[in-house]
Write an enzyme that holds these catalytic residues in place. Sequence first.
Site, mmCIF file in Angstrom:
data_model
loop_
_atom_site.group_PDB
_atom_site.id
_atom_site.type_symbol
_atom_site.label_atom_id
_atom_site.label_comp_id
_atom_site.label_asym_id
_atom_site.label_seq_id
_atom_site.Cartn_x
_atom_site.Cartn_y
_atom_site.Cartn_z
ATOM 1 N N LYS A 9 9.121 2.085 2.823
ATOM 2 C CA LYS A 9 10.632 0.903 1.979
ATOM 3 C C LYS A 9 11.979 0.620 2.021
ATOM 4 O O LYS A 9 11.997 1.662 3.897
ATOM 5 C CB LYS A 9 11.051 1.822 0.227
ATOM 6 C CG LYS A 9 9.359 1.725 -0.562
ATOM 7 C CD LYS A 9 10.089 2.832 -1.593
ATOM 8 C CE LYS A 9 8.044 3.271 -2.667
ATOM 9 N NZ LYS A 9 9.115 3.669 -3.442
ATOM 10 N N TYR A 49 5.103 -3.983 -8.965
ATOM 11 C CA TYR A 49 5.434 -3.324 -9.659
ATOM 12 C C TYR A 49 5.264 -3.938 -11.271
ATOM 13 O O TYR A 49 5.960 -3.034 -12.053
ATOM 14 C CB TYR A 49 7.042 -3.164 -9.693
ATOM 15 C CG TYR A 49 7.188 -1.476 -8.250
ATOM 16 C CD1 TYR A 49 6.190 -0.879 -8.287
ATOM 17 C CD2 TYR A 49 7.577 -1.745 -6.786
ATOM 18 C CE1 TYR A 49 5.783 0.237 -7.081
ATOM 19 C CE2 TYR A 49 7.871 -1.520 -5.383
ATOM 20 C CZ TYR A 49 7.377 0.060 -5.471
ATOM 21 O OH TYR A 49 7.039 0.596 -5.393
ATOM 22 N N ASN A 112 12.013 6.798 -2.073
ATOM 23 C CA ASN A 112 11.221 8.026 -1.032
ATOM 24 C C ASN A 112 10.497 7.264 -0.599
ATOM 25 O O ASN A 112 9.304 8.038 0.118
ATOM 26 C CB ASN A 112 10.467 8.582 -3.120
ATOM 27 C CG ASN A 112 9.884 7.304 -3.318
ATOM 28 O OD1 ASN A 112 10.373 6.335 -3.285
ATOM 29 N ND2 ASN A 112 9.347 7.040 -4.096
ATOM 30 N N HIS A 115 5.785 3.544 -0.232
ATOM 31 C CA HIS A 115 4.469 3.678 -1.079
ATOM 32 C C HIS A 115 3.422 3.617 -0.337
ATOM 33 O O HIS A 115 3.048 3.165 0.180
ATOM 34 C CB HIS A 115 4.992 1.940 -1.874
ATOM 35 C CG HIS A 115 3.987 1.169 -2.964
ATOM 36 N ND1 HIS A 115 3.301 1.826 -3.398
ATOM 37 C CD2 HIS A 115 2.966 0.868 -2.139
ATOM 38 C CE1 HIS A 115 2.274 1.644 -4.236
ATOM 39 N NE2 HIS A 115 1.399 1.272 -3.598
ATOM 40 N N GLU A 126 -3.113 -4.660 -4.508
ATOM 41 C CA GLU A 126 -1.930 -4.898 -3.761
ATOM 42 C C GLU A 126 -2.560 -5.182 -2.052
ATOM 43 O O GLU A 126 -1.682 -6.444 -0.889
ATOM 44 C CB GLU A 126 -1.377 -2.998 -3.284
ATOM 45 C CG GLU A 126 -1.179 -2.850 -4.882
ATOM 46 C CD GLU A 126 -0.972 -1.631 -4.604
ATOM 47 O OE1 GLU A 126 -0.500 -0.878 -3.463
ATOM 48 O OE2 GLU A 126 -0.598 -0.981 -5.760
HETATM 49 P P1 IDP Z 1 4.251 6.513 -6.944
HETATM 50 O O1 IDP Z 1 5.373 6.068 -6.098
HETATM 51 O O2 IDP Z 1 4.737 7.829 -6.352
HETATM 52 O O3 IDP Z 1 2.633 6.088 -7.325
HETATM 53 P P2 IDP Z 1 5.317 5.722 -9.276
HETATM 54 O O4 IDP Z 1 5.288 6.480 -10.861
HETATM 55 O O5 IDP Z 1 3.703 4.976 -9.319
HETATM 56 O O6 IDP Z 1 5.589 7.123 -8.044
HETATM 57 O O7 IDP Z 1 6.634 4.796 -9.300
HETATM 58 C C1 IDP Z 1 7.022 3.715 -8.078
HETATM 59 C C2 IDP Z 1 8.206 3.863 -7.740
HETATM 60 O O8 IDP Z 1 9.172 3.439 -8.599
HETATM 61 C C3 IDP Z 1 8.847 5.721 -6.668
HETATM 62 O O9 IDP Z 1 7.650 5.286 -5.653
HETATM 63 C C4 IDP Z 1 9.966 5.383 -7.553
HETATM 64 O O10 IDP Z 1 10.452 4.874 -5.894
HETATM 65 C C5 IDP Z 1 10.334 4.605 -8.185
HETATM 66 N N1 IDP Z 1 10.654 5.362 -9.532
HETATM 67 C C6 IDP Z 1 9.709 6.580 -10.098
HETATM 68 N N2 IDP Z 1 10.219 6.778 -11.216
HETATM 69 C C7 IDP Z 1 11.190 7.297 -10.908
HETATM 70 C C8 IDP Z 1 12.055 7.471 -11.770
HETATM 71 O O11 IDP Z 1 12.212 8.186 -12.777
HETATM 72 N N3 IDP Z 1 13.939 7.522 -10.977
HETATM 73 C C9 IDP Z 1 13.959 6.552 -10.078
HETATM 74 N N4 IDP Z 1 12.817 5.485 -9.667
HETATM 75 C C10 IDP Z 1 11.454 5.636 -10.397
#
Ligand code: IDP
Length: 150
Positions: A9, A49, A112, A115, A126
């Site tokens: 990212k 997304y 984070n 992805h 994807e």
């Molecule tokens: P993942 O990337 O661990 O599979 P997902 O639940 O699919 O997590 O969420 C996609 C992305 O959305 C996350 O990697 C993160 O960047 C963002 N995200 C998810 N939950 C939150 C949140 O509660 N606050 C801010 N960003 C979030």
Amino acid sequence: METTFIFVKPDGVQRGLVGEILNRFERKGLQVVGAKMLRVDEDLAGKHYAEHEGKPFYPGLIKFITSSPIMAFAIRGVDAVTVSRTLIGATNGRKADPGTIRGDFGLSGGFNMIHGSDSIESANRELALWFPEGTLEYDKSSNLWTYDPS
Ligand code: IDP
């Protein structure tokens, strides 16, 4: 063999972590079968997304992903989807286990760094979205010493 989709990212690219992150996949023994650097537009971010549309964090997520270039990879190996998710760790870097990418380098739930597809179905969707030209087919000689023949 499975092929999964990952991308570093904007925060990972800006922090200079692309090499460190890719190294973890390579040293695990996984095969890189596609790679590209790009700036993501809103259309691609929205398609990727789509499942999160309507959630409180969605607008910020799209803004984040489109804010600066990312680096995308197609990664192949036995159980590549699950193995990659294990290498990546839990969504929030403050909760992710040490030893995982997010656990070692992150302190955020949104920023984070990486992805990774969460299922084979997601990976196929994807990969079609991000690598419409397809991925590469080539023998990785070290596979002979990475996987036992049984
Ligand atoms: P993942 O990337 O661990 O599979 P997902 O639940 O699919 O997590 O969420 C996609 C992305 O959305 C996350 O990697 C993160 O960047 C963002 N995200 C998810 N939950 C939150 C949140 O509660 N606050 C801010 N960003 C979030």
